[in-house]
Design a protein around this motif. Structure first.
Motif, PDB file in Angstrom:
ATOM      1  N   ASN A 120     -38.563  11.332  36.891  1.00 32.31           N
ATOM      2  CA  ASN A 120     -38.629  11.017  35.469  1.00 32.31           C
ATOM      3  C   ASN A 120     -37.518  11.784  34.763  1.00 32.31           C
ATOM      4  N   THR A 121     -36.611  11.053  34.160  1.00 29.99           N
ATOM      5  CA  THR A 121     -35.486  11.694  33.487  1.00 29.99           C
ATOM      6  C   THR A 121     -35.167  10.989  32.175  1.00 29.99           C
ATOM      7  N   GLY A 122     -34.386  11.640  31.348  1.00 30.47           N
ATOM      8  CA  GLY A 122     -34.038  11.075  30.054  1.00 30.47           C
ATOM      9  C   GLY A 122     -33.596  12.178  29.113  1.00 30.47           C
ATOM     10  N   ILE A 123     -33.651  11.896  27.837  1.00 32.52           N
ATOM     11  CA  ILE A 123     -33.258  12.855  26.810  1.00 32.52           C
ATOM     12  C   ILE A 123     -34.489  13.248  26.004  1.00 32.52           C
ATOM     13  N   PHE A 124     -34.782  14.543  25.977  1.00 33.71           N
ATOM     14  CA  PHE A 124     -35.881  14.995  25.126  1.00 33.71           C
ATOM     15  C   PHE A 124     -35.301  15.556  23.840  1.00 33.71           C
ATOM     16  N   SER A 125     -36.023  15.376  22.782  1.00 34.83           N
ATOM     17  CA  SER A 125     -35.546  15.814  21.473  1.00 34.83           C
ATOM     18  C   SER A 125     -36.537  16.799  20.874  1.00 34.83           C
ATOM     19  N   LYS A 126     -36.014  17.941  20.414  1.00 33.85           N
ATOM     20  CA  LYS A 126     -36.827  18.950  19.753  1.00 33.85           C
ATOM     21  C   LYS A 126     -36.095  19.379  18.492  1.00 33.85           C
ATOM     22  N   ARG A 127     -36.674  19.023  17.339  1.00 32.14           N
ATOM     23  CA  ARG A 127     -36.021  19.270  16.055  1.00 32.14           C
ATOM     24  C   ARG A 127     -34.644  18.608  16.051  1.00 32.14           C
ATOM     25  N   LYS A 128     -33.588  19.404  15.885  1.00 29.32           N
ATOM     26  CA  LYS A 128     -32.249  18.824  15.799  1.00 29.32           C
ATOM     27  C   LYS A 128     -31.579  18.690  17.156  1.00 29.32           C
ATOM     28  N   ASP A 129     -32.153  19.343  18.176  1.00 30.75           N
ATOM     29  CA  ASP A 129     -31.532  19.325  19.496  1.00 30.75           C
ATOM     30  C   ASP A 129     -31.930  18.091  20.302  1.00 30.75           C
ATOM     31  N   ALA A 130     -31.103  17.759  21.273  1.00 31.03           N
ATOM     32  CA  ALA A 130     -31.394  16.681  22.209  1.00 31.03           C
ATOM     33  C   ALA A 130     -30.716  17.032  23.526  1.00 31.03           C
ATOM     34  N   ASN A 131     -31.493  17.119  24.589  1.00 22.71           N
ATOM     35  CA  ASN A 131     -30.940  17.544  25.879  1.00 22.71           C
ATOM     36  C   ASN A 131     -31.559  16.751  27.023  1.00 22.71           C
ATOM     37  N   LEU A 132     -30.903  16.860  28.162  1.00 23.26           N
ATOM     38  CA  LEU A 132     -31.359  16.169  29.360  1.00 23.26           C
ATOM     39  C   LEU A 132     -32.591  16.853  29.955  1.00 23.26           C
ATOM     40  N   TYR A 133     -33.532  16.047  30.424  1.00 19.68           N
ATOM     41  CA  TYR A 133     -34.625  16.581  31.241  1.00 19.68           C
ATOM     42  C   TYR A 133     -34.637  15.814  32.559  1.00 19.68           C
ATOM     43  N   TYR A 134     -35.118  16.463  33.600  1.00 14.40           N
ATOM     44  CA  TYR A 134     -35.154  15.841  34.917  1.00 14.40           C
ATOM     45  C   TYR A 134     -36.352  16.413  35.665  1.00 14.40           C
ATOM     46  N   GLN A 135     -37.340  15.575  35.903  1.00 16.38           N
ATOM     47  CA  GLN A 135     -38.591  16.025  36.503  1.00 16.38           C
ATOM     48  C   GLN A 135     -38.887  15.247  37.787  1.00 16.38           C
ATOM     49  N   LEU A 136     -39.291  15.983  38.808  1.00 17.46           N
ATOM     50  CA  LEU A 136     -39.736  15.379  40.063  1.00 17.46           C
ATOM     51  C   LEU A 136     -41.256  15.422  40.109  1.00 17.46           C
ATOM     52  N   LYS A 137     -41.881  14.283  40.311  1.00 20.45           N
ATOM     53  CA  LYS A 137     -43.334  14.224  40.441  1.00 20.45           C
ATOM     54  C   LYS A 137     -43.665  14.042  41.913  1.00 20.45           C
ATOM     55  N   LEU A 138     -44.438  14.981  42.460  1.00 21.69           N
ATOM     56  CA  LEU A 138     -44.802  14.924  43.869  1.00 21.69           C
ATOM     57  C   LEU A 138     -46.109  14.155  44.063  1.00 21.69           C
ATOM     58  N   LYS A 139     -46.380  13.754  45.271  1.00 23.87           N
ATOM     59  CA  LYS A 139     -47.520  12.881  45.542  1.00 23.87           C
ATOM     60  C   LYS A 139     -48.870  13.539  45.276  1.00 23.87           C
ATOM     61  N   ASP A 140     -48.917  14.872  45.284  1.00 22.60           N
ATOM     62  CA  ASP A 140     -50.185  15.543  44.986  1.00 22.60           C
ATOM     63  C   ASP A 140     -50.333  15.865  43.498  1.00 22.60           C
ATOM     64  N   GLY A 141     -49.415  15.344  42.685  1.00 25.72           N
ATOM     65  CA  GLY A 141     -49.489  15.547  41.239  1.00 25.72           C
ATOM     66  C   GLY A 141     -48.655  16.706  40.725  1.00 25.72           C
ATOM     67  N   THR A 142     -48.121  17.534  41.609  1.00 25.11           N
ATOM     68  CA  THR A 142     -47.265  18.649  41.189  1.00 25.11           C
ATOM     69  C   THR A 142     -46.002  18.119  40.531  1.00 25.11           C
ATOM     70  N   LYS A 143     -45.606  18.764  39.438  1.00 23.40           N
ATOM     71  CA  LYS A 143     -44.391  18.362  38.724  1.00 23.40           C
ATOM     72  C   LYS A 143     -43.368  19.502  38.761  1.00 23.40           C
ATOM     73  N   VAL A 144     -42.153  19.151  39.065  1.00 21.59           N
ATOM     74  CA  VAL A 144     -41.075  20.136  39.140  1.00 21.59           C
ATOM     75  C   VAL A 144     -40.017  19.782  38.101  1.00 21.59           C
ATOM     76  N   ASP A 145     -39.941  20.576  37.038  1.00 28.36           N
ATOM     77  CA  ASP A 145     -38.908  20.390  36.019  1.00 28.36           C
ATOM     78  C   ASP A 145     -37.659  21.125  36.483  1.00 28.36           C
ATOM     79  N   VAL A 146     -36.680  20.372  36.925  1.00 20.33           N
ATOM     80  CA  VAL A 146     -35.480  20.981  37.502  1.00 20.33           C
ATOM     81  C   VAL A 146     -34.700  21.762  36.448  1.00 20.33           C
ATOM     82  N   LEU A 147     -34.588  21.207  35.268  1.00 16.77           N
ATOM     83  CA  LEU A 147     -33.848  21.871  34.191  1.00 16.77           C
ATOM     84  C   LEU A 147     -34.826  22.639  33.309  1.00 16.77           C
ATOM     85  N   ASP A 148     -35.409  23.687  33.868  1.00 17.45           N
ATOM     86  CA  ASP A 148     -36.428  24.444  33.130  1.00 17.45           C
ATOM     87  C   ASP A 148     -35.793  25.629  32.421  1.00 17.45           C
ATOM     88  N   ALA A 149     -36.630  26.577  31.992  1.00 16.12           N
ATOM     89  CA  ALA A 149     -36.182  27.676  31.134  1.00 16.12           C
ATOM     90  C   ALA A 149     -35.000  28.446  31.696  1.00 16.12           C
TER      91      ALA A 149
END
Length: 205
Positions: A120-149
């Protein structure tokens, strides 16, 4: 004179806080022992806990004369628990696996790329900012946000590394969902031309 003293103290506090955050990220990676990785990811939750610890330490230091002994003990306990959580919670992506570390899995839970259900990828927007997000969803429901903090990548170009990973996953048949709702807002951010090109490559099927 008092105003200048307070300003200087504030500057010192800010420098120490930022230094602590950077130091935490570096020592987290160093202590993990990982060297061969594509991405080493410290999640937002760990970074928020570290920021909370910094706030507790600063508040305790500033009010050290008025803090009761049991409050100091409580604050110290919370800091230790917070550090334990922060240093044991991170994710690693290598050429063969995705490894999820948390307080229940010190040695890490290993997933092969075949365990990736979707991207799951795209552009997330928070207030005035807009940046790329890229998340891997695993078969057991675990989510890995590659571009995290806080994130370390194999090379100096995280977007290029992410693009190469993305191509590998798509070619292997992983379903990729792309959300472009906030794309124009991203394009209006005046980011560098090279960065925009790299992001747009990642947002392709």
């Amino acid at each position: 004179m008092k105003l200048i003293t307070h300003i200087l103290k504030l500057i010192v506090v800010i420098i120490l806080a930022l230094g602590t955050i950077v130091g935490f990220s570096y020592t987290n990676l160093l202590l993990s022992g990982y060297k061969d990785y594509i991405f080493y990811i410290i999640p937002s939750s760990s970074m928020f806990v570290v920021i909370g610890i910094i706030a507790i330490v600063i508040a305790t230091f500033i009010n050290r004369k008025t803090f009761l002994k049991w409050v100091k003990i409580l604050a110290s306990t919370l800091c230790l628990l917070g550090l334990f959580y922060s240093y044991t919670t991170y994710k690693v992506i290598t050429e063969e696996n995705i490894i999820v570390h948390d307080v229940l899995n010190f040695k890490g839970k290993f997933y092969s790329y075949s365990n990736i259900e979707e991207i799951n990828t795209g552009i997330f927007s928070k207030r005035k900012d807009a940046n790329l997000y890229y998340q891997l969803k695993l078969k057991d429901g675990t989510k890995v946000d590659v571009l995290d903090a806080s994130m370390y990548s194999k090379s100096e170009n995280a977007e290029e590394d992410l693009y190469n990973l993305d191509r590998k996953l798509v070619k292997s048949g992983v379903n990729k969902n792309i959300e472009l709702k906030n794309l124009q807002k991203f394009l209006d951010q005046n980011y560098s031309e090279n960065y925009v090109k790299d992001v747009m490559k990642i947002l392709e099927q």
